[in-house]
Design a protein around this motif. Sequence first.
Motif, PDB file in Angstrom:
ATOM      1  N   MET A 122       0.846  -1.168   0.000  1.00 50.44           N
ATOM      2  CA  MET A 122       0.000   0.000   0.000  1.00 50.44           C
ATOM      3  C   MET A 122       0.890   1.229   0.000  1.00 50.44           C
ATOM      4  O   MET A 122       1.917   1.242   0.643  1.00 50.44           O
ATOM      5  N   ASN A 123       0.450   2.223  -0.717  1.00 49.37           N
ATOM      6  CA  ASN A 123       1.255   3.429  -0.818  1.00 49.37           C
ATOM      7  C   ASN A 123       0.396   4.647  -0.490  1.00 49.37           C
ATOM      8  O   ASN A 123       0.176   5.514  -1.328  1.00 49.37           O
ATOM      9  N   ASP A 124      -0.067   4.699   0.753  1.00 47.28           N
ATOM     10  CA  ASP A 124      -0.953   5.782   1.166  1.00 47.28           C
ATOM     11  C   ASP A 124      -0.318   7.162   1.041  1.00 47.28           C
ATOM     12  O   ASP A 124      -0.996   8.124   0.693  1.00 47.28           O
ATOM     13  N   LEU A 125       0.971   7.265   1.307  1.00 41.33           N
ATOM     14  CA  LEU A 125       1.623   8.578   1.213  1.00 41.33           C
ATOM     15  C   LEU A 125       1.550   9.140  -0.194  1.00 41.33           C
ATOM     16  O   LEU A 125       1.421  10.347  -0.382  1.00 41.33           O
ATOM     17  N   LYS A 126       1.620   8.281  -1.178  1.00 40.87           N
ATOM     18  CA  LYS A 126       1.512   8.698  -2.578  1.00 40.87           C
ATOM     19  C   LYS A 126       0.165   9.390  -2.821  1.00 40.87           C
ATOM     20  O   LYS A 126       0.094  10.444  -3.443  1.00 40.87           O
ATOM     21  N   LEU A 127      -0.906   8.805  -2.305  1.00 41.97           N
ATOM     22  CA  LEU A 127      -2.240   9.390  -2.473  1.00 41.97           C
ATOM     23  C   LEU A 127      -2.399  10.653  -1.637  1.00 41.97           C
ATOM     24  O   LEU A 127      -2.978  11.641  -2.104  1.00 41.97           O
ATOM     25  N   ILE A 128      -1.883  10.629  -0.437  1.00 44.50           N
ATOM     26  CA  ILE A 128      -1.999  11.807   0.427  1.00 44.50           C
ATOM     27  C   ILE A 128      -1.317  13.008  -0.210  1.00 44.50           C
ATOM     28  O   ILE A 128      -1.827  14.126  -0.164  1.00 44.50           O
ATOM     29  N   ARG A 129      -0.180  12.777  -0.837  1.00 44.41           N
ATOM     30  CA  ARG A 129       0.565  13.872  -1.473  1.00 44.41           C
ATOM     31  C   ARG A 129      -0.117  14.399  -2.726  1.00 44.41           C
ATOM     32  O   ARG A 129       0.012  15.573  -3.057  1.00 44.41           O
ATOM     33  N   ASP A 130      -0.804  13.510  -3.439  1.00 44.83           N
ATOM     34  CA  ASP A 130      -1.353  13.937  -4.732  1.00 44.83           C
ATOM     35  C   ASP A 130      -2.592  13.130  -5.103  1.00 44.83           C
ATOM     36  O   ASP A 130      -2.484  12.017  -5.613  1.00 44.83           O
ATOM     37  N   ILE A 131      -3.749  13.690  -4.889  1.00 43.10           N
ATOM     38  CA  ILE A 131      -5.003  13.009  -5.230  1.00 43.10           C
ATOM     39  C   ILE A 131      -5.149  12.832  -6.741  1.00 43.10           C
ATOM     40  O   ILE A 131      -5.927  12.006  -7.202  1.00 43.10           O
ATOM     41  N   GLN A 132      -4.369  13.576  -7.502  1.00 43.26           N
ATOM     42  CA  GLN A 132      -4.418  13.488  -8.962  1.00 43.26           C
ATOM     43  C   GLN A 132      -4.147  12.074  -9.476  1.00 43.26           C
ATOM     44  O   GLN A 132      -4.531  11.742 -10.595  1.00 43.26           O
TER      45      GLN A 132
END
Length: 116
Positions: A1-11
């Motif tokens: 899971m890479n939650d930080l990726k989503l948190i940084r950029d919802i795009q």
Amino acid sequence: MNDLKLIRDIQILYNKDVYFWGAGKIGMESAALIEGCNINVVGFCDNNEQLEGSYIKKYKVFSPKEIKAKIIQNDNIVIVITSNYLEQIHQQLVQMGMDSENIFSKFALYYSLLRN
């Protein structure tokens, strides 16, 4: 899971087919939160066989078997786990061939929406 990726950029959810794993209350709330955000929510998935093929609002509930077939056919899929069984579902998805980079938690989705 890479939650930080989503948190940084919802795009990263844009131009993807987004599925929510967990067709309960939290899944429905999550889908409602991103309606109008120009994110392509395709539907839900749930391990509860009684929900398979049903619709929640306008979204179909897919079986894990159907999701596995979609994962094999399409690398443009993102799964947001909206179930309380986060680790178990994450493991199930990885075993189905889903890239862990495209699996996110409901917490990351909510935080990303607040942040962005």
